[in-house]
Structures are given as C-alpha cells and as structure tokens.
Design a protein around this motif. Structure first.
Motif, PDB file in Angstrom:
ATOM      1  N   PHE A   1      11.122   2.137  21.126  1.00 28.17           N
ATOM      2  CA  PHE A   1      12.344   1.527  21.687  1.00 28.17           C
ATOM      3  C   PHE A   1      12.747   2.187  23.007  1.00 28.17           C
ATOM      4  CE2 PHE A   1      14.653  -1.187  18.429  1.00 28.17           C
ATOM      5  CZ  PHE A   1      13.615  -1.270  17.513  1.00 28.17           C
ATOM      6  N   THR A   2      11.906   3.054  23.551  1.00 28.57           N
ATOM      7  CA  THR A   2      12.286   3.740  24.792  1.00 28.57           C
ATOM      8  C   THR A   2      12.146   2.802  25.989  1.00 28.57           C
ATOM      9  OG1 THR A   2      10.031   4.439  25.299  1.00 28.57           O
ATOM     10  CG2 THR A   2      11.325   5.891  23.898  1.00 28.57           C
ATOM     11  N   THR A   3      12.705   3.198  27.116  1.00 25.94           N
ATOM     12  CA  THR A   3      12.442   2.457  28.346  1.00 25.94           C
ATOM     13  C   THR A   3      11.388   3.206  29.160  1.00 25.94           C
ATOM     14  OG1 THR A   3      14.333   3.538  29.353  1.00 25.94           O
ATOM     15  CG2 THR A   3      14.675   1.320  28.505  1.00 25.94           C
ATOM     16  N   GLY A   4      10.320   3.584  28.484  1.00 23.49           N
ATOM     17  CA  GLY A   4       9.195   4.201  29.173  1.00 23.49           C
ATOM     18  C   GLY A   4       8.542   3.197  30.101  1.00 23.49           C
ATOM     19  N   ASN A   5       7.702   3.666  31.013  1.00 22.69           N
ATOM     20  CA  ASN A   5       7.088   2.678  31.901  1.00 22.69           C
ATOM     21  C   ASN A   5       5.956   1.961  31.167  1.00 22.69           C
ATOM     22  OD1 ASN A   5       4.366   3.591  32.808  1.00 22.69           O
ATOM     23  ND2 ASN A   5       5.541   5.396  33.436  1.00 22.69           N
ATOM     24  N   PRO A   6       5.692   0.708  31.571  1.00 22.23           N
ATOM     25  CA  PRO A   6       4.743  -0.134  30.841  1.00 22.23           C
ATOM     26  C   PRO A   6       3.379   0.519  30.643  1.00 22.23           C
ATOM     27  CG  PRO A   6       5.907  -1.436  32.488  1.00 22.23           C
ATOM     28  CD  PRO A   6       6.305  -0.011  32.710  1.00 22.23           C
ATOM     29  N   GLY A   7       2.930   1.288  31.638  1.00 21.60           N
ATOM     30  CA  GLY A   7       1.627   1.935  31.538  1.00 21.60           C
ATOM     31  C   GLY A   7       1.597   2.943  30.393  1.00 21.60           C
ATOM     32  N   ASP A   8       2.666   3.748  30.286  1.00 20.19           N
ATOM     33  CA  ASP A   8       2.742   4.730  29.197  1.00 20.19           C
ATOM     34  C   ASP A   8       2.777   4.039  27.838  1.00 20.19           C
ATOM     35  OD1 ASP A   8       2.724   6.773  30.982  1.00 20.19           O
ATOM     36  OD2 ASP A   8       4.819   7.363  30.724  1.00 20.19           O
ATOM     37  N   LEU A   9       3.502   2.934  27.770  1.00 18.15           N
ATOM     38  CA  LEU A   9       3.620   2.255  26.482  1.00 18.15           C
ATOM     39  C   LEU A   9       2.295   1.593  26.100  1.00 18.15           C
ATOM     40  CD1 LEU A   9       7.250   0.851  26.509  1.00 18.15           C
ATOM     41  CD2 LEU A   9       6.405   3.131  25.980  1.00 18.15           C
ATOM     42  N   ARG A  10       1.594   1.094  27.099  1.00 19.83           N
ATOM     43  CA  ARG A  10       0.291   0.517  26.803  1.00 19.83           C
ATOM     44  C   ARG A  10      -0.666   1.611  26.299  1.00 19.83           C
ATOM     45  NH1 ARG A  10      -3.349  -4.035  29.359  1.00 19.83           N
ATOM     46  NH2 ARG A  10      -1.325  -5.018  29.542  1.00 19.83           N
ATOM     47  N   ALA A  11      -0.589   2.780  26.945  1.00 22.85           N
ATOM     48  CA  ALA A  11      -1.428   3.909  26.519  1.00 22.85           C
ATOM     49  C   ALA A  11      -1.061   4.330  25.096  1.00 22.85           C
ATOM     50  CB  ALA A  11      -1.259   5.079  27.489  1.00 22.85           C
TER      51      ALA A  11
END
Lengths: 288, 288
Positions: B92-102
């Motif tokens: 549920f974080t607002t991490g950046n899309p690249g980090d979330l994909r990783a």
C-alpha cells in the motif's frame, strides 16, 4: 439591415458571408490594405470597398469590427463619429478588455450602441456557427441577429469588455486542460496505460465542472502541502519515463507556493470557496 | 484471515482497524520505531507488536505493507522470505512503480502472491472507503477483501507497479486541474465574473473526459501556434489584474514548444490520437 464590415480577414469574411446569406445587405467592406482578392469579394457580395472609415458609415445600421485586437480602440475611435445615432457597433476583435470597455464608453458618448463579442472557438473549423459571448448595451440585439445566422450566442457580464475577459478566463482553463492532456496522454502511452488512464479519470465526469473547481480550491488551501509530494512523485515518474513535463512544472510551482503559505499563515476557519479565495488573495499580497 | 500490518502510520492503522472490524484477525503489527501509543493500539486490537519482520510472518495469510515509499522494496525483500507460500503481500506504499514491480518479481520468486495498491484519495478524509487501484497477481483476491471493508477497489494494468503508476498519471491531470482552478477562479473573482465563468465552462460537462482529452490533443498538434496567442493574451490579462500565474506559465511553455515544432516539422497527415502522440514523441526526441 445595412451592415459594414471593417477588417476583412477570415473573421470579417466569415460573418459577411453569413449575414449576406441571411438576407442582410453588406453595404460596405473596409480594409486598410485591400488587395485584388478583396475587390472581387466585395463585388461578389454587392458591397462597396473602402480603405478607411468615413461618412459612408452613416448609411449602416450595424458595423462589425474584425480588425486586429491591437487596433480595436483606434478603429472604434475613428469610426464612431461617422455612424448614425442608434446604430450598433459590434467589436469582434480580440482586443484587451480595457480597450473594449473604453470603446464602449466612446460609443455611448456618440449615441451608438455597443457590443463586444468574443468568438469562443476557431472560425476556421466552425465558421459562423462558432459560439459567441456578447456584452455591452447592444448585446441583446446583436445576439438576435447572430442567432439568426446560426451562431449560438450568449449574453455575459455587465459591461463592454466582459465578453472578451470571460473568453480569456475560459482559455486559462481550457488551454490548461489541453496542455495537461498532452503530457498525461504521452506519459500514459509510454507505459501502455492510456486506455486504463481514461477509466481511472472517468469519475471526473460524475461531477459538474463548477462543483469540481470549488471542491479542489477549498481543499487546496488545506492540503496543498501533502498534494505537492504527489505532484513531485508524478513529475519524477514522467521524467524517468523520458517525458519532459512543462505544464506540470507550472502546476508544481503553484503547489509549492500554496504549501509555503499554509506553513506560514494557515487558513484557520473551515474553508469555503469565498474564504479560500480571500485567503489566496491575501497570501498573494504577502508574497508580492 | 490472519493479517500482519507493517508500518503503523495513518494508512496502516486505518486498514488494521477496518479489517479487524470486518472480522479478520490482525495477528501482528510491525513498526521499526514503535512508541507507547502503538503498544496500546496493538493490545487493543489483540495483535503482537514487532519491530522487524521475522519468522512470525509465516503465520499470516496477508501482509499489508504501509511503510514509506522509499523503503518499500527493502521491506518486501526482508519480509517475503519469512512468508508462507501462497500468502499475499499487498504493498500500500507510494513507492515508485519500478520498485513495486521489482517487489512483485521477488514475491513471485518466493511463491508469494503480490499486489500493489494505490490509494487514490486522502485516508484522512475517506478512511477505509477511499478508492483503491490494484495490480499484480493477487489483485483479484485483494479487491475482494478490500471491497468487503467498504473500499471501492478496481483492478488496473498488467503488472505490479501499474497501480501506483496510474495513480501518479491520474495525479498529473487532477492536480493540474486543481492548479488551473485556483488561478482561474482567482482571476474571475477579481473581475466579478466567477458565476459567469462557471456558465461559460459548463459545456465541458457535455463531453466525457476521454473524448475531451483526445480532441484537444489531436487539435493541439495543428493549432498550438494560434492557441499560444490566446494563452499569451490570457496571461497578460491575469497579470494586469494582479494575479501572478504559475500554472499558466507552464501551460504557455508547452504551447511554445509545440508551436515551434509545428513550424519546424508539421504533422502532415490528418491527426488521429495515435499519430498525434507519435508526432509529439518524435518532436520530443528531436528537441532533447
């Protein structure tokens, strides 16, 4: 009705044609730099060609000025003294609101009725059916004439100049939306998410633009700081994807300014649209 | 369902409370810097308090990460190895899309189902009823769970990271609209034309946002030059009225850029949304 057209570019010719077809008589057309083409055109619609205003204007019931905005006031100043009292001077230029208001005052002093008319679209696309905004004491009469030639026309504001002022205010919003749409759709396309973005934005369709605008302004004065972070993250994502945001940079600057104002001097009452705007004006005064 | 909450700020607590009330068991809460308040809170909901991930995660069916976006990937990397195969990790974080994909890829490698969840509104205002976007292989299951606690939830995109990417793309547009509304309503208020501006803008309500965006983009690539003049006039009016435009400056910069591109390398085909976007990408490449 006998009509004169001053300024025979696209706008002048468009309305000359429409009014002529609707049964009005274009008695004179006037252009400071008339070429061969214009001579042929004047012949075609049975109008006399003039290179300046003069006593010939006394014969007409309606003057349409479609010159460049920069000379709107000069042209009004030269033309009004030659017109008969009770005739209408309609200013279709995109002159600045101050000049058009001044023209309206000159007209009143000369016993001429005046309307400023803002064309809210592209004549090249919509022709005489492009929507018009009209202000000034001749607005009602002019609206009747223009509606009869197919132009959706609406009376706005209280004084001459208000129509063009509103047109420019409308432009702030619509051209802003255009710039945002460009950046947003480029960024979504880049990620293969354009169709999904439309869906994610479709809730905007649920609320009328008026309540949308008032809601975001009244929450902006409270939450600009938190939202600034989201704007910064969004900008970072665009840049990472190779999109060079320009509109978004302006948006971010505004969020930064409000965010600073909130930190220094928060609005303490429960925000309403009125006290939110008052607070924004106050902050702007403090910052300038 | 046994649930662990990692990161116990506003977001973590909001969903802990909602899920607990809906009959789920919050077996553990985890915060790297737990205070007295959090201890009391954990007791209240019958959860064990942890200061780091560990074997205790093997007992839970769902992990909700609500840490700061900057540590989203680190927390996923630490937590996933302790989870049981087939459990769900919801970010549920607002991490950046690249980090979330990783993170999603790490989860897949660990046999854990993953969803990235973007909260599209303010938890402080809407609580657990704030709309959610979900992506990743656990999206469908998570949507079912979240809908049961009252959160309007929608599956978007194809891969983990797409939900937060879409949230940020949405932000470009909605925060842009907010900034434009601020400038526009201030300027209209200054001229006493605010009510009339709403009316003059109300035609925007007539077309869905999708067709509006596509229409302005496909006409932008042809008419940005002419429209730039209108933006410049609008800006001059605002400044004359004492409004310092910031968002509009960004808008003007974008119209200037496109206007220059049109002059140098016009789009020769009839614009469609696809060739307009392609042309805009091409121009951006040429300019960079």
């Amino acid at each position: 009705m006998n009509i004169a057209i001053i300024g025979c570019g696209d706008v002048g010719r468009c309305y000359a044609a429409a009014l002529s077809q609707a049964g009005h008589q274009i008695t004179g057309v006037c252009d400071s730099n008339p070429g061969r083409g214009l001579e042929a055109y004047a012949n075609e619609i049975g109008a006399l060609l003039h290179s300046s205003s003069g006593p010939w204007l006394a014969q007409v019931d309606l003057v349409i000025s479609a010159v460049f905005g920069g000379v709107a006031l000069d042209v009004a100043r030269q033309s009004l003294p030659d017109m008969r009292k009770g005739a209408i001077y309609a200013d279709f230029t995109t002159g600045n609101p101050g000049d058009l208001r001044a023209s309206g005052e000159l007209a009143a002093a000369a016993g001429v009725k005046y309307a400023d008319v803002a064309i809210t679209g592209a004549i090249g696309l919509g022709g005489a059916r492009t929507p018009l905004l009209c202000a000034g004491d001749a607005a009602d009469e002019l609206i009747e004439i223009m509606r009869a030639v197919g132009a959706p026309s609406r009376k706005v504001g209280a004084a001459a100049g208000d129509a063009v002022a509103l047109k420019l205010l409308r432009s702030v919003f619509t051209k802003g939306l255009e710039a945002l749409a460009v950046e947003c759709l480029m960024a979504a396309e880049q990620r293969g998410l354009r169709q999904e973005l439309y869906e994610v934005l479709s809730d905007i369709d649920q609320s009328p633009i008026r309540s949308f605008m008032e809601t975001v302004v009244t929450t902006h004065v409270r939450h600009a700081g938190r939202r600034l972070k989201e704007v910064q993250e969004a900008r970072a994502q665009l840049r990472q994807d190779g999109i060079q945001p320009l509109a978004l940079d302006g948006v971010m600057a505004l969020f930064e300014r409000t965010s600073g104002s909130i930190a220094a001097d928060p609005l303490l009452e429960e925000p309403t649209i009125q006290n939110s705007l008052d607070w924004l004006f106050e902050q702007q005064k403090n910052n300038s």
